[in-house]
Motif scaffolding. Structure first.
Motif, PDB file in Angstrom:
ATOM      1  N   LEU A 270       4.536   7.039  16.098  1.00  0.00           N
ATOM      2  CA  LEU A 270       3.693   7.048  14.902  1.00  0.00           C
ATOM      3  C   LEU A 270       3.093   8.422  14.636  1.00  0.00           C
ATOM      4  CD1 LEU A 270       1.775   3.663  15.337  1.00  0.00           C
ATOM      5  CD2 LEU A 270       3.650   4.161  13.761  1.00  0.00           C
ATOM      6  N   ARG A 271       3.169   9.310  15.624  1.00  0.00           N
ATOM      7  CA  ARG A 271       2.690  10.681  15.424  1.00  0.00           C
ATOM      8  C   ARG A 271       3.728  11.462  14.619  1.00  0.00           C
ATOM      9  NH1 ARG A 271       0.212  12.635  21.292  1.00  0.00           N
ATOM     10  NH2 ARG A 271      -1.966  12.166  20.823  1.00  0.00           N
ATOM     11  N   LEU A 272       3.805  11.172  13.340  1.00  0.00           N
ATOM     12  CA  LEU A 272       4.826  11.757  12.481  1.00  0.00           C
ATOM     13  C   LEU A 272       4.543  13.235  12.208  1.00  0.00           C
ATOM     14  CD1 LEU A 272       5.139   8.881   9.862  1.00  0.00           C
ATOM     15  CD2 LEU A 272       6.671   9.365  11.761  1.00  0.00           C
ATOM     16  N   GLU A 273       5.593  14.021  12.223  1.00  0.00           N
ATOM     17  CA  GLU A 273       5.450  15.431  11.887  1.00  0.00           C
ATOM     18  C   GLU A 273       5.046  15.567  10.424  1.00  0.00           C
ATOM     19  OE1 GLU A 273       8.952  17.574  12.795  1.00  0.00           O
ATOM     20  OE2 GLU A 273       8.928  17.109  14.943  1.00  0.00           O
ATOM     21  N   ARG A 274       4.143  16.509  10.173  1.00  0.00           N
ATOM     22  CA  ARG A 274       3.682  16.733   8.812  1.00  0.00           C
ATOM     23  C   ARG A 274       4.601  17.719   8.088  1.00  0.00           C
ATOM     24  NH1 ARG A 274      -1.328  14.732   7.606  1.00  0.00           N
ATOM     25  NH2 ARG A 274      -1.887  13.118   9.109  1.00  0.00           N
ATOM     26  N   LYS A 281      -1.420  10.059   5.333  1.00  0.00           N
ATOM     27  CA  LYS A 281      -2.395   9.868   6.396  1.00  0.00           C
ATOM     28  C   LYS A 281      -1.731   9.878   7.773  1.00  0.00           C
ATOM     29  CE  LYS A 281      -3.776   5.832   4.989  1.00  0.00           C
ATOM     30  NZ  LYS A 281      -4.524   4.553   4.885  1.00  0.00           N
ATOM     31  N   ASP A 282      -2.501  10.189   8.781  1.00  0.00           N
ATOM     32  CA  ASP A 282      -2.028  10.184  10.166  1.00  0.00           C
ATOM     33  C   ASP A 282      -1.838   8.735  10.594  1.00  0.00           C
ATOM     34  OD1 ASP A 282      -1.855  10.164  12.980  1.00  0.00           O
ATOM     35  OD2 ASP A 282      -2.953  12.043  13.125  1.00  0.00           O
ATOM     36  N   VAL A 283      -0.582   8.302  10.679  1.00  0.00           N
ATOM     37  CA  VAL A 283      -0.287   6.883  10.930  1.00  0.00           C
ATOM     38  C   VAL A 283      -0.759   6.468  12.321  1.00  0.00           C
ATOM     39  CG1 VAL A 283       1.507   5.114  10.936  1.00  0.00           C
ATOM     40  CG2 VAL A 283       1.687   7.063   9.389  1.00  0.00           C
ATOM     41  N   LYS A 317       6.963   2.442   9.893  1.00  0.00           N
ATOM     42  CA  LYS A 317       6.855   3.597   8.993  1.00  0.00           C
ATOM     43  C   LYS A 317       7.750   4.775   9.376  1.00  0.00           C
ATOM     44  CE  LYS A 317       2.549   2.960   6.493  1.00  0.00           C
ATOM     45  NZ  LYS A 317       1.208   3.495   6.169  1.00  0.00           N
ATOM     46  N   PRO A 318       7.857   5.152  10.638  1.00  0.00           N
ATOM     47  CA  PRO A 318       8.739   6.287  10.954  1.00  0.00           C
ATOM     48  C   PRO A 318      10.173   6.089  10.471  1.00  0.00           C
ATOM     49  CG  PRO A 318       7.311   5.831  12.819  1.00  0.00           C
ATOM     50  CD  PRO A 318       7.106   4.710  11.836  1.00  0.00           C
TER      51      PRO A 318
END
Length: 494
Positions: A270-274, A281-283, A317-318
């Motif tokens: 869930l720590r998706l790259e920006r 938002k930070d998922v 989400k990813p």
């Protein structure tokens, strides 16, 4: 406690704190005659007995219940000979690992108290690198037993019946500092039992303690060792962590050290790259916040189903993230993808079929409220919402409300009012109809009689048609239902 064994080279913790905490243990034992009674029986048989581990820790923290853990130099068969004539019930489920369990009821000033007791022979546990179960060898001294405990705060004991406090690894000091440290090197401790790595995260969450830096280093270096531990043991530790008072703390430790990547890889994912051109938002942070907000809505104690659903609700989400041309980021159908991923992960962790079904269903439904827009809810929309949620409706209410983490107060207030409105509409229809048990106005036998058909696929199709009519228009009289059914049937035949 007149005597106290400890490392003479170690500076003692604050004396006032030490005395107060030791007095707590003394008081515990004074009001727990079951401990002294059992100790005398071991003494008469030529063995030693000590209250140990979590029981001593919890007594010092003032939170001990009726579950008592003891350690002894007696071998399991000797323990059985001692406790069988004394206990009200005995079980041998853990005897292969040196543990005998029993139940003992004791009359006290406040009536009968029932104690659940486990007595474990001094032991060590060492894993083969390819083994999922520990090889057990028995020790000869309590000091040898304590050095093989997971953390210093769990490596304290009170020898009975003399009530001698034994703390060779400064557990009392670490308890006062609220820190988790291993009696020996973290590497040796985690090699003995890799599940202790997850226990570090779990105890941090349960006790709101910090983890000593050398322990964190060992967690990062040895995270892959968790792979040899059975899924059931890992699942049980994860449950205890999630049900704790501070689950975010434990989950962050798991993610930061790489443990989560081996156990619940969907969480660190869930720590998706920006992307500098596409913002969202930070998922990962959002999911942890949703978990905490869901906890605030619990009204009957910790709810594992709700907490797991809150933690996992956005794991789709990813896989569904798309960068749109207008600069927006979309996650279309992430709830459907997330539900499938939830089922797969929970099944791999050997969760029960019912819990897998409930959590994945909540993940699938968590966006349903937003799918109806901000307009007035129709009766048919309310019926479908309640029907789809079924017995999970109350949890779905809590999950949906928890999923609002916006810092925009106006938007948050609008969402809250909208959901208030939905709950009011549900309550209104509940008074008029049996929403919790929505079914067609005709049953299978009545359908067959009205259409003059025999059991078969046609009856099922007719049943589904009438259910749609019920959801869309509400309850009908039998005559009206028969009329609508026959009209539909004639169209089907033509």
């Amino acid at each position: 406690m007149p005597n106290a064994k400890t490392d003479s080279n170690v500076q003692q913790p604050n004396q006032e704190l030490s005395i107060a905490q030791r007095r707590a243990v003394t008081e515990l034992l004074r009001v727990s005659p079951v401990a002294d009674d059992l100790a005398r029986r071991f003494q008469e048989a030529g063995f030693s007995l000590a209250l140990v581990g979590g029981s001593v820790r919890d007594a010092l923290l003032g939170r001990l219940g009726n579950d008592l853990d003891f350690t002894t130099d007696a071998r399991p068969q000797d323990v059985l000979k001692i406790v069988r004539p004394w206990a009200d019930a005995v079980w041998e489920v853990g005897i292969a690992f040196g543990t005998v369990g029993c139940i003992k009821a004791v009359e006290g000033d406040e009536g009968a108290q029932e104690y659940q007791i486990e007595v474990t022979t001094y032991r060590s546990e060492i894993y083969d690198r390819s083994s999922r179960k520990p090889d057990v060898s028995y020790g000869d001294s309590i000091e040898d037993d304590l050095v093989r405990r997971d953390f210093t705060v769990n490596a304290m004991a009170v020898a009975l019946p003399e009530k001698e406090f034994i703390d060779p690894h400064r557990g009392l000091e670490d308890l006062a500092r609220r820190v988790l440290r291993t009696p020996g090197t973290p590497e040796a401790s985690f090699s003995d039992d890799p599940l202790r790595m997850m226990r570090a995260a779990r105890f941090a969450a349960q006790l709101d303690f910090t983890v000593d830096e050398p322990v964190l280093v060992a967690l990062r270096d040895m995270a892959e060792r968790i792979d040899i531990v059975s899924a059931e043991r890992v699942r049980d530790e994860l449950n205890k962590l999630v049900l704790s008072g501070h689950p975010r703390k434990g989950l962050e430790i798991m993610v930061d050290t790489g443990l989560a990547a081996r156990v619940v890889p969907e969480l660190p994912a869930l720590r998706l790259e920006r992307d500098e051109h596409h913002r969202h938002k930070d998922v990962y942070e959002h999911s942890l916040t949703v978990l905490e907000q869901a906890m605030d809505l619990e009204d009957g104690g910790p709810d594992l189903t709700l907490r797991l659903a809150a933690l996992l609700h956005d794991i789709g989400k990813p896989r569904t993230r798309r960068f749109e041309k207008d600069g927006r980021v979309s996650f279309h159908h992430h709830e459907v993808v997330g539900a499938k991923m939830t089922r797969k992960r929970m099944t791999a962790l050997k969760y029960s079929g019912e819990l897998v079904k409930d959590v994945s269903r909540l993940v699938e439904l968590h966006l349903r409220f937003h799918g109806y827009g901000s307009g007035e809810w129709t009766d048919s929309a309310v019926r479908r919402y309640v029907r789809d949620a079924g017995p999970l409706l109350d949890r779905l209410h809590k999950l949906t409300r928890s999923d609002c983490t916006t810092r925009n107060r106006r938007k948050a207030a609008a969402l809250s009012r909208a959901y208030d409105g939905l709950e009011e509409r549900i309550a209104q229809l509940q008074e008029q109809e049996e929403l919790d048990a929505i079914r067609p106005d005709l049953d299978g036998n009545e359908i067959m009689a009205a259409l003059d058909v025999k059991p078969g696929p046609q009856v099922g199709a007719a049943y589904r048609f009438l259910l749609e009519q019920r959801l869309e228009h509400g309850p009908m009289s039998r005559e009206a239902a028969v009329s609508v059914l026959k009209q539909w049937w004639a169209e089907q035949q033509s």
